[in-house]
Scaffold this active site. Structure first.
Site, PDB file in Angstrom:
ATOM      1  N   HIS A  53       0.857  -1.184   0.000  1.00  0.00           N
ATOM      2  CA  HIS A  53       0.000   0.000   0.000  1.00  0.00           C
ATOM      3  C   HIS A  53       0.894   1.236   0.000  1.00  0.00           C
ATOM      4  CE1 HIS A  53      -3.862  -2.010   1.761  1.00  0.00           C
ATOM      5  NE2 HIS A  53      -3.238  -2.795   0.895  1.00  0.00           N
ATOM      6  N   GLU A  55       0.969   3.915   1.783  1.00  0.00           N
ATOM      7  CA  GLU A  55       1.461   4.347   3.087  1.00  0.00           C
ATOM      8  C   GLU A  55       2.630   3.481   3.558  1.00  0.00           C
ATOM      9  OE1 GLU A  55      -3.023   5.229   3.062  1.00  0.00           O
ATOM     10  OE2 GLU A  55      -1.684   3.680   2.295  1.00  0.00           O
ATOM     11  N   CYS A  83      -6.019   2.265   5.680  1.00  0.00           N
ATOM     12  CA  CYS A  83      -6.674   1.016   6.059  1.00  0.00           C
ATOM     13  C   CYS A  83      -6.089   0.540   7.395  1.00  0.00           C
ATOM     14  CB  CYS A  83      -6.460  -0.036   4.972  1.00  0.00           C
ATOM     15  SG  CYS A  83      -4.787  -0.727   4.940  1.00  0.00           S
ATOM     16  N   CYS A  86      -2.266  -0.235   7.191  1.00  0.00           N
ATOM     17  CA  CYS A  86      -1.449   0.972   7.084  1.00  0.00           C
ATOM     18  C   CYS A  86      -1.457   1.757   8.391  1.00  0.00           C
ATOM     19  CB  CYS A  86      -1.943   1.843   5.939  1.00  0.00           C
ATOM     20  SG  CYS A  86      -1.673   1.077   4.326  1.00  0.00           S
TER      21      CYS A  86
END
Length: 156
Positions: A53, A55, A83, A86
């Site tokens: 992801h 992040e 999410c 993250c």
């Protein structure tokens, strides 16, 4: 003075570029002392890595940039509310402020819903779909004891 708009716009630009490159519509920028120390677009499909992801990748780059896993004093700007995975990485990194553009509800409207994970985490461990099964082993305990002796630290 920190220019929040400049950094959130960078995260949004990264999310747009991610789409052009075949990734998901997410971007993130880690900032410390007013300077970008890490930035990334979503790399899940490009890297075939479910943890890639934006992040997480931005945090990895930031840690590499400053040569430390401790990103205390840093903030993160993301194109979307992080999410649960993250958010966990943000906590572990020591980042205390998260600025985001789209919400998790906006993400759900376009097919990126984390609600299942939020719901699962609220359940007792025994009721979750992913089963956590403890396999006690004295060797594992010895490794932890060795770590504690080596670092002279009490586990946190």
């Amino acid at each position: 003075m920190i220019h929040h708009n400049k950094f959130i716009e960078e995260a949004i630009d990264l999310s747009a570029k991610s789409i052009e490159n075949g990734g998901g519509p997410f971007g993130a920028v880690v900032v410390k002392d007013g300077k970008i120390i890490g930035k990334a677009s979503n790399g899940v499909t490009l890297l075939n890595d479910p943890t890639a992801h934006a992040e997480v990748l931005a945090i990895r780059e930031a840690a590499k940039t400053i040569q430390s896993f401790d990103l205390s004093g840093s903030v993160i700007y993301t194109s979307c509310e992080p999410c649960p995975m993250c958010l966990g990485a943000i906590y572990w990194a020591g980042i205390t402020d998260v600025y985001y553009a789209n919400t998790r509800y906006d993400a759900a409207k376009i097919g990126f819903s984390d609600q299942f994970i939020y719901d699962e985490l609220a359940l007792p461990v025994a009721d979750r779909q992913v089963k956590l099964i403890e396999l006690r082993d004295t060797k594992a305990g010895e490794v932890f004891q060795r770590w504690t002796r080596k670092t002279d630290k009490t586990p946190y």
